[in-house]
Design a protein around this motif. Structure first.
Motif, PDB file in Angstrom:
ATOM      1  N   ASN A  15       0.960  -1.166  -0.066  1.00 27.24           N
ATOM      2  CA  ASN A  15       0.161   0.057   0.142  1.00 27.24           C
ATOM      3  C   ASN A  15       0.797   1.344   0.160  1.00 27.24           C
ATOM      4  OD1 ASN A  15      -2.651  -1.060  -0.352  1.00 27.24           O
ATOM      5  ND2 ASN A  15      -2.986  -1.115   1.901  1.00 27.24           N
ATOM      6  N   ASP A  49      -8.615  -7.358  -0.087  1.00 23.78           N
ATOM      7  CA  ASP A  49      -8.948  -7.092  -1.266  1.00 23.78           C
ATOM      8  C   ASP A  49      -8.412  -6.086  -2.132  1.00 23.78           C
ATOM      9  OD1 ASP A  49     -10.425  -9.868  -1.529  1.00 23.78           O
ATOM     10  OD2 ASP A  49     -12.053  -8.836  -0.384  1.00 23.78           O
ATOM     11  N   TYR A  50      -7.973  -6.093  -3.234  1.00 26.11           N
ATOM     12  CA  TYR A  50      -7.490  -4.778  -3.910  1.00 26.11           C
ATOM     13  C   TYR A  50      -8.742  -4.045  -4.080  1.00 26.11           C
ATOM     14  CZ  TYR A  50      -5.251  -1.673  -7.007  1.00 26.11           C
ATOM     15  OH  TYR A  50      -4.681  -0.541  -7.541  1.00 26.11           O
ATOM     16  N   ILE A  51      -8.839  -2.655  -3.916  1.00 23.06           N
ATOM     17  CA  ILE A  51      -9.768  -1.869  -4.339  1.00 23.06           C
ATOM     18  C   ILE A  51      -9.366  -1.005  -5.350  1.00 23.06           C
ATOM     19  CG2 ILE A  51     -11.560  -0.144  -3.345  1.00 23.06           C
ATOM     20  CD1 ILE A  51     -11.845  -2.997  -2.048  1.00 23.06           C
ATOM     21  N   GLU A  52      -9.439  -1.186  -6.725  1.00 25.73           N
ATOM     22  CA  GLU A  52      -9.028  -0.218  -7.464  1.00 25.73           C
ATOM     23  C   GLU A  52      -9.240   1.207  -7.458  1.00 25.73           C
ATOM     24  OE1 GLU A  52      -8.355  -0.585 -12.249  1.00 25.73           O
ATOM     25  OE2 GLU A  52      -9.318  -1.998 -11.516  1.00 25.73           O
ATOM     26  N   LYS A  55      -7.009   2.508  -5.010  1.00 30.40           N
ATOM     27  CA  LYS A  55      -5.510   2.128  -5.212  1.00 30.40           C
ATOM     28  C   LYS A  55      -4.872   1.319  -3.881  1.00 30.40           C
ATOM     29  CE  LYS A  55      -2.214   4.844  -6.339  1.00 30.40           C
ATOM     30  NZ  LYS A  55      -1.277   5.762  -7.116  1.00 30.40           N
ATOM     31  N   GLN A  56      -5.669   0.435  -3.141  1.00 28.56           N
ATOM     32  CA  GLN A  56      -5.207  -0.080  -1.892  1.00 28.56           C
ATOM     33  C   GLN A  56      -5.702  -1.270  -1.907  1.00 28.56           C
ATOM     34  OE1 GLN A  56      -6.213   2.421   1.290  1.00 28.56           O
ATOM     35  NE2 GLN A  56      -4.685   3.936   0.774  1.00 28.56           N
ATOM     36  N   LYS A  58      -7.389  -3.479   1.132  1.00 28.62           N
ATOM     37  CA  LYS A  58      -8.012  -3.079   2.510  1.00 28.62           C
ATOM     38  C   LYS A  58      -8.762  -4.520   2.905  1.00 28.62           C
ATOM     39  CE  LYS A  58      -9.083   1.773   2.041  1.00 28.62           C
ATOM     40  NZ  LYS A  58     -10.067   2.631   2.249  1.00 28.62           N
TER      41      LYS A  58
END
Length: 58
Positions: A15, A49-52, A55-56, A58
């Motif tokens: 991150n 999970d990637y939260i586009e 851009k992290q 979480k």
């Protein structure tokens, strides 16, 4: 450089890299020669999970 093996340290490292140095997860993985699928699976196994949109992971 080897990635941290501890999933929480890995989360922090990834991150921070995404926030400070890269436009996207794909850019980071390409630049650092990281297998994106493996990274996503490793962090998903730890509950992240990637939260586009932000851009992290979480």
């Amino acid at each position: 450089m080897a990635l941290p093996q501890d999933p929480f340290m890995l989360l922090s490292y990834v991150n921070t890299q995404l926030r400070d140095n890269y436009e996207s997860l794909d850019d980071m993985c390409d630049s650092l020669d990281i297998d994106k699928q493996s990274l996503v699976e490793t962090l998903a196994a730890a509950g992240f999970d990637y939260i586009e949109a932000v851009k992290q992971f979480k």
